[in-house]
Design a protein around this motif. Structure first.
Motif, PDB file in Angstrom:
ATOM      1  N   MET A 239     -41.301 -11.221 -56.122  1.00 13.84           N
ATOM      2  CA  MET A 239     -40.012 -10.726 -55.679  1.00 13.84           C
ATOM      3  C   MET A 239     -38.942 -11.234 -56.648  1.00 13.84           C
ATOM      4  N   PRO A 240     -38.058 -10.341 -57.111  1.00 14.41           N
ATOM      5  CA  PRO A 240     -36.993 -10.777 -58.014  1.00 14.41           C
ATOM      6  C   PRO A 240     -36.097 -11.808 -57.321  1.00 14.41           C
ATOM      7  N   PRO A 241     -35.573 -12.749 -58.078  1.00 13.48           N
ATOM      8  CA  PRO A 241     -34.761 -13.822 -57.485  1.00 13.48           C
ATOM      9  C   PRO A 241     -33.572 -13.332 -56.650  1.00 13.48           C
ATOM     10  N   PHE A 242     -32.956 -12.216 -57.040  1.00 10.04           N
ATOM     11  CA  PHE A 242     -31.784 -11.751 -56.303  1.00 10.04           C
ATOM     12  C   PHE A 242     -32.126 -11.237 -54.907  1.00 10.04           C
ATOM     13  N   LEU A 243     -33.432 -11.058 -54.621  1.00 10.70           N
ATOM     14  CA  LEU A 243     -33.847 -10.621 -53.287  1.00 10.70           C
ATOM     15  C   LEU A 243     -34.460 -11.750 -52.456  1.00 10.70           C
ATOM     16  N   THR A 244     -34.508 -12.944 -53.002  1.00  5.52           N
ATOM     17  CA  THR A 244     -35.176 -14.031 -52.291  1.00  5.52           C
ATOM     18  C   THR A 244     -34.235 -14.863 -51.426  1.00  5.52           C
ATOM     19  N   MET A 245     -32.969 -14.500 -51.388  1.00  5.88           N
ATOM     20  CA  MET A 245     -32.013 -15.236 -50.563  1.00  5.88           C
ATOM     21  C   MET A 245     -32.369 -15.045 -49.084  1.00  5.88           C
ATOM     22  N   GLN A 246     -32.302 -16.108 -48.345  1.00  4.39           N
ATOM     23  CA  GLN A 246     -32.710 -16.100 -46.940  1.00  4.39           C
ATOM     24  C   GLN A 246     -31.921 -15.097 -46.097  1.00  4.39           C
ATOM     25  N   ASN A 247     -30.650 -14.890 -46.408  1.00  3.89           N
ATOM     26  CA  ASN A 247     -29.852 -13.964 -45.603  1.00  3.89           C
ATOM     27  C   ASN A 247     -30.274 -12.504 -45.783  1.00  3.89           C
ATOM     28  N   LEU A 248     -31.031 -12.199 -46.839  1.00  5.38           N
ATOM     29  CA  LEU A 248     -31.503 -10.818 -47.055  1.00  5.38           C
ATOM     30  C   LEU A 248     -32.858 -10.552 -46.400  1.00  5.38           C
ATOM     31  N   GLU A 249     -33.555 -11.606 -46.052  1.00  5.57           N
ATOM     32  CA  GLU A 249     -34.922 -11.493 -45.536  1.00  5.57           C
ATOM     33  C   GLU A 249     -35.071 -10.482 -44.388  1.00  5.57           C
ATOM     34  N   PRO A 250     -34.162 -10.456 -43.402  1.00  2.00           N
ATOM     35  CA  PRO A 250     -34.325  -9.493 -42.305  1.00  2.00           C
ATOM     36  C   PRO A 250     -34.239  -8.028 -42.734  1.00  2.00           C
ATOM     37  N   PHE A 251     -33.728  -7.769 -43.914  1.00  2.00           N
ATOM     38  CA  PHE A 251     -33.513  -6.403 -44.378  1.00  2.00           C
ATOM     39  C   PHE A 251     -34.587  -5.926 -45.356  1.00  2.00           C
ATOM     40  N   ILE A 252     -35.553  -6.788 -45.622  1.00  2.00           N
ATOM     41  CA  ILE A 252     -36.619  -6.468 -46.568  1.00  2.00           C
ATOM     42  C   ILE A 252     -37.900  -6.181 -45.792  1.00  2.00           C
ATOM     43  N   ASP A 253     -38.394  -4.947 -45.941  1.00  2.00           N
ATOM     44  CA  ASP A 253     -39.620  -4.591 -45.232  1.00  2.00           C
ATOM     45  C   ASP A 253     -40.829  -4.689 -46.162  1.00  2.00           C
ATOM     46  N   GLU A 254     -41.982  -4.491 -45.596  1.00  2.00           N
ATOM     47  CA  GLU A 254     -43.232  -4.621 -46.353  1.00  2.00           C
ATOM     48  C   GLU A 254     -43.306  -3.626 -47.511  1.00  2.00           C
ATOM     49  N   GLY A 255     -42.728  -2.447 -47.310  1.00  2.00           N
ATOM     50  CA  GLY A 255     -42.726  -1.449 -48.384  1.00  2.00           C
ATOM     51  C   GLY A 255     -41.993  -1.938 -49.620  1.00  2.00           C
ATOM     52  N   LEU A 256     -40.872  -2.609 -49.415  1.00  2.00           N
ATOM     53  CA  LEU A 256     -40.125  -3.138 -50.549  1.00  2.00           C
ATOM     54  C   LEU A 256     -40.881  -4.274 -51.214  1.00  2.00           C
ATOM     55  N   VAL A 257     -41.563  -5.077 -50.423  1.00  2.00           N
ATOM     56  CA  VAL A 257     -42.365  -6.172 -50.991  1.00  2.00           C
ATOM     57  C   VAL A 257     -43.411  -5.605 -51.947  1.00  2.00           C
ATOM     58  N   VAL A 258     -44.037  -4.505 -51.554  1.00  3.02           N
ATOM     59  CA  VAL A 258     -45.039  -3.866 -52.413  1.00  3.02           C
ATOM     60  C   VAL A 258     -44.377  -3.311 -53.678  1.00  3.02           C
ATOM     61  N   LEU A 259     -43.225  -2.652 -53.511  1.00  2.00           N
ATOM     62  CA  LEU A 259     -42.522  -2.084 -54.661  1.00  2.00           C
ATOM     63  C   LEU A 259     -42.013  -3.161 -55.616  1.00  2.00           C
ATOM     64  N   ALA A 260     -41.814  -4.362 -55.105  1.00  2.45           N
ATOM     65  CA  ALA A 260     -41.268  -5.446 -55.931  1.00  2.45           C
ATOM     66  C   ALA A 260     -42.285  -6.017 -56.905  1.00  2.45           C
ATOM     67  N   ASN A 261     -43.528  -5.615 -56.796  1.00  2.00           N
ATOM     68  CA  ASN A 261     -44.541  -6.064 -57.753  1.00  2.00           C
ATOM     69  C   ASN A 261     -44.288  -5.387 -59.098  1.00  2.00           C
ATOM     70  N   GLN A 262     -44.139  -6.196 -60.118  1.00  2.00           N
ATOM     71  CA  GLN A 262     -43.898  -5.639 -61.446  1.00  2.00           C
ATOM     72  C   GLN A 262     -45.142  -4.921 -61.954  1.00  2.00           C
ATOM     73  N   MET A 263     -44.899  -3.869 -62.728  1.00  2.00           N
ATOM     74  CA  MET A 263     -45.973  -3.099 -63.331  1.00  2.00           C
ATOM     75  C   MET A 263     -45.902  -3.275 -64.841  1.00  2.00           C
ATOM     76  N   GLU A 264     -47.039  -3.445 -65.461  1.00  2.00           N
ATOM     77  CA  GLU A 264     -47.080  -3.508 -66.923  1.00  2.00           C
ATOM     78  C   GLU A 264     -47.245  -2.101 -67.476  1.00  2.00           C
ATOM     79  N   PHE A 265     -46.581  -1.842 -68.596  1.00  2.00           N
ATOM     80  CA  PHE A 265     -46.723  -0.553 -69.271  1.00  2.00           C
ATOM     81  C   PHE A 265     -46.445  -0.757 -70.752  1.00  2.00           C
ATOM     82  N   ARG A 266     -46.685   0.270 -71.519  1.00  2.00           N
ATOM     83  CA  ARG A 266     -46.401   0.239 -72.953  1.00  2.00           C
ATOM     84  C   ARG A 266     -45.311   1.247 -73.252  1.00  2.00           C
ATOM     85  N   THR A 267     -44.377   0.846 -74.099  1.00  2.00           N
ATOM     86  CA  THR A 267     -43.309   1.741 -74.505  1.00  2.00           C
ATOM     87  C   THR A 267     -43.869   2.778 -75.475  1.00  2.00           C
TER      88      THR A 267
END
Length: 98
Positions: free
Chosen positions: A1-29
């Motif tokens: 999870m990116p640091p800007f989303l790890t603040m405790q006051n945001l936790e109630p607004f983050i669902d499991e779908g966002l947690v999955v989307l927050a996983n970084q993906m590797e790719f090649r330019t």
């Protein structure tokens, strides 16, 4: 999870779908350089988290600027999506690309 989303006051607004989307993906330019990024729908979901937190009145002073910018991004994304849908439905996209 990116640091800007790890603040405790945001936790109630983050669902499991966002947690999955927050996983970084590797790719090649196009130049073959290895890079990391997020799924395309991650950004609108982050904007929604900040909007919900702002409506609930739980943002810290330092997060209010992020919420403001997230609102601008969300608005532009909505306009962009609407334009894309109309272009696709009318066939205008192909005309524009010529």
């Amino acid at each position: 999870m990116p640091p800007f989303l790890t603040m405790q006051n945001l936790e109630p607004f983050i669902d499991e779908g966002l947690v999955v989307l927050a996983n970084q993906m590797e790719f090649r330019t196009d130049q073959g350089v290895k890079a990391v990024g997020y799924a395309a729908n991650f950004l609108p979901e982050v904007c929604a988290v900040f909007a919900r937190a702002q409506r609930a009145g739980v943002l810290k002073v330092t997060q209010r600027n992020i919420a403001h910018r997230a609102g601008i991004i969300a608005e532009r994304l909505q306009r962009s999506d609407a334009t894309s849908l109309v272009d696709e439905a009318t066939g205008y996209r192909e005309t524009r690309e010529m």
